[in-house]
Design an enzyme around this catalytic site. Structure first.
Site, mmCIF file in Angstrom:
data_model
loop_
_atom_site.group_PDB
_atom_site.id
_atom_site.type_symbol
_atom_site.label_atom_id
_atom_site.label_comp_id
_atom_site.label_asym_id
_atom_site.label_seq_id
_atom_site.Cartn_x
_atom_site.Cartn_y
_atom_site.Cartn_z
ATOM 1 N N CYS A 180 5.349 10.624 -1.500
ATOM 2 C CA CYS A 180 6.367 11.670 -1.462
ATOM 3 C C CYS A 180 5.860 12.795 -2.356
ATOM 4 C CB CYS A 180 7.744 11.144 -1.870
ATOM 5 S SG CYS A 180 7.960 10.670 -3.585
ATOM 6 N N HIS A 198 -2.471 -7.478 -12.957
ATOM 7 C CA HIS A 198 -1.570 -8.029 -13.962
ATOM 8 C C HIS A 198 -0.142 -8.188 -13.462
ATOM 9 C CE1 HIS A 198 -4.228 -6.593 -17.562
ATOM 10 N NE2 HIS A 198 -4.908 -7.259 -16.656
#
Length: 167
Positions: free
Chosen positions: A65, A98
């Site tokens: 966006c 992670h």
């Protein structure tokens, strides 16, 4: 890898460039639009990207966006979606390694095409490490998502102390 891409009217040009690049690099790309400058609400696109991941049509997604923020906020409302806004390659691969991030959000008004390509490449090439500490944290995030998480015990330095403005 199967990757779903989507954008609102502010991001469709960058989305198209990323989709072409990903396809040329051997990925299967599912483009859910938009494909023109007519106004489209980013939550609708975020939902379509999230649903493609949740129903198994794609393994990861990329949302574009204007700033990347709105798409990221909307995508993170969906169960099972872990979206991150990334405007650097480190965050893109570290978010997967992670945090098991499965949706990359980009701002077409924030970064250029070449950097976006590098970020997308870092994102799709990264793998979740599966280390115990990251699995433990992911389990906590999933509990929050199910609304059955409990607040952790406060650290000793913060127990029972209110913040004051006394000087």
């Amino acid at each position: 890898m199967r990757i779903v891409v989507g954008a609102d009217h502010r991001g469709y040009v960058l989305k198209d460039a990323l989709a072409a690049d990903l396809g040329q690099n051997g990925h299967q790309v599912l483009d859910i639009g938009t494909n023109g400058p007519e106004s489209v609400d980013y939550p609708d696109i975020a939902l379509a990207v999230g649903e493609a991941i949740r129903d198994g049509r794609a393994e990861r997604g990329i949302l574009v966006c204007g700033s990347g923020v709105g798409a990221c906020v909307a995508a993170n409302k969906l169960v099972g979606i872990r979206a991150g806004i990334c405007h650097d390659t480190y965050s893109a691969h570290q978010g997967v390694e992670h945090d098991d991030m499965n949706v990359l959000c980009l701002g077409s008004r924030v970064i250029g095409d070449e950097l976006a390509r590098e970020i997308a490449t870092a994102f799709v090439n990264a793998k979740f490490s599966g280390e115990e500490r990251y699995l433990r944290r992911l389990t906590k995030v999933e509990a929050m998502e199910r609304r059955d998480a409990e607040a952790p015990i406060a650290a000793p330095s913060a127990q029972g102390r209110a913040l004051t403005t006394d000087r």
